[in-house]
Design a protein around this motif. Structure first.
Motif, PDB file in Angstrom:
ATOM      1  N   GLN A  79       0.646  -1.150   0.003  1.00 39.76           N
ATOM      2  CA  GLN A  79       0.155  -0.198  -0.330  1.00 39.76           C
ATOM      3  C   GLN A  79       0.936   1.429  -0.138  1.00 39.76           C
ATOM      4  O   GLN A  79       0.411   2.028  -0.745  1.00 39.76           O
ATOM      5  CB  GLN A  79      -1.036  -0.025   0.863  1.00 39.76           C
ATOM      6  CG  GLN A  79      -1.873   1.429   1.676  1.00 39.76           C
ATOM      7  CD  GLN A  79      -2.592   1.350   2.270  1.00 39.76           C
ATOM      8  OE1 GLN A  79      -3.960   0.379   2.529  1.00 39.76           O
ATOM      9  NE2 GLN A  79      -3.229   2.038   3.125  1.00 39.76           N
TER      10      GLN A  79
ATOM     11  N   LEU B 239       1.082   4.400  -2.543  1.00 36.93           N
ATOM     12  CA  LEU B 239       0.596   5.872  -2.792  1.00 36.93           C
ATOM     13  C   LEU B 239       2.225   6.612  -2.466  1.00 36.93           C
ATOM     14  O   LEU B 239       1.445   7.742  -3.492  1.00 36.93           O
ATOM     15  CB  LEU B 239       0.481   5.358  -0.753  1.00 36.93           C
ATOM     16  CG  LEU B 239      -0.582   4.852  -0.733  1.00 36.93           C
ATOM     17  CD1 LEU B 239      -1.071   5.205   0.675  1.00 36.93           C
ATOM     18  CD2 LEU B 239      -1.952   5.796  -1.538  1.00 36.93           C
TER      19      LEU B 239
ATOM     20  N   LEU C 132      -7.408   1.883   1.704  1.00 37.76           N
ATOM     21  CA  LEU C 132      -6.137   2.229   0.203  1.00 37.76           C
ATOM     22  C   LEU C 132      -7.122   3.784   0.329  1.00 37.76           C
ATOM     23  O   LEU C 132      -6.217   4.286   0.313  1.00 37.76           O
ATOM     24  CB  LEU C 132      -6.346   1.190  -0.342  1.00 37.76           C
ATOM     25  CG  LEU C 132      -5.837   1.861  -1.606  1.00 37.76           C
ATOM     26  CD1 LEU C 132      -4.335   2.445  -1.355  1.00 37.76           C
ATOM     27  CD2 LEU C 132      -5.981   0.522  -2.769  1.00 37.76           C
TER      28      LEU C 132
END
Length: 149
Positions: free
Chosen positions: A52, A56, A84
């Motif tokens: 994740q 990002l 998320l």
């Protein structure tokens, strides 16, 4: 949640330069699906906190995040997708999230996930109704932006 892959430079799955995540798990089993290998929710790799964060970070210089699959709104994926989306919007409030699902808006309008989605492409893929409309595989699918449930 498991995922199959993600692209950090994608210009096909939504407008502009995007990061696109392909999750596994889909209950729709649409005949002619282009991602049949993603139907099994146990396929792929675990979507970890590290993955994740990589996603990002990759979004920093991009226009937005696209979520596809499989189906990001498969019941086994909803919590991780929600987390998320929340993290993405906290970090990049000016950027957008696009999500493709085989569910119709009416079937998922109660989900908290939709509060973070800017554009939803909904509906099962129908091979007999192929479409030339942008970002939709079949003519029954709707591009909904903004989402108003």
């Amino acid at each position: 949640m498991n995922y199959d892959r993600y692209y950090t430079y994608d210009m096909v799955n939504g407008p502009g330069l995007r990061v696109t995540l392909f999750v596994t798990g889909c209950v729709h089993a649409c005949p002619g699906c282009h991602n049949e290998s993603l139907w099994d929710r146990k396929a792929g790799k675990p979507f970890t906190a590290e993955v994740q964060e990589e996603l990002l970070q990759a979004c920093a210089d991009h226009d937005g995040l696209s979520l596809s699959g499989g189906d990001p709104l498969h019941p086994a994926n909803r919590d991780a997708i929600l987390a998320l989306c929340q993290a993405f919007k906290a970090r990049y409030p000016e950027k957008n999230i696009w999500l493709w699902t085989g569910y119709t808006l009416r079937e998922v309008e109660q989900l908290q996930n939709l509060k973070y989605i800017d554009t939803l492409i909904d509906g099962r893929y129908e091979a007999a109704n192929t479409s030339r409309l942008p970002w939709r595989g079949s003519s029954n699918q709707h591009l909904i932006s903004p989402i108003q449930s």
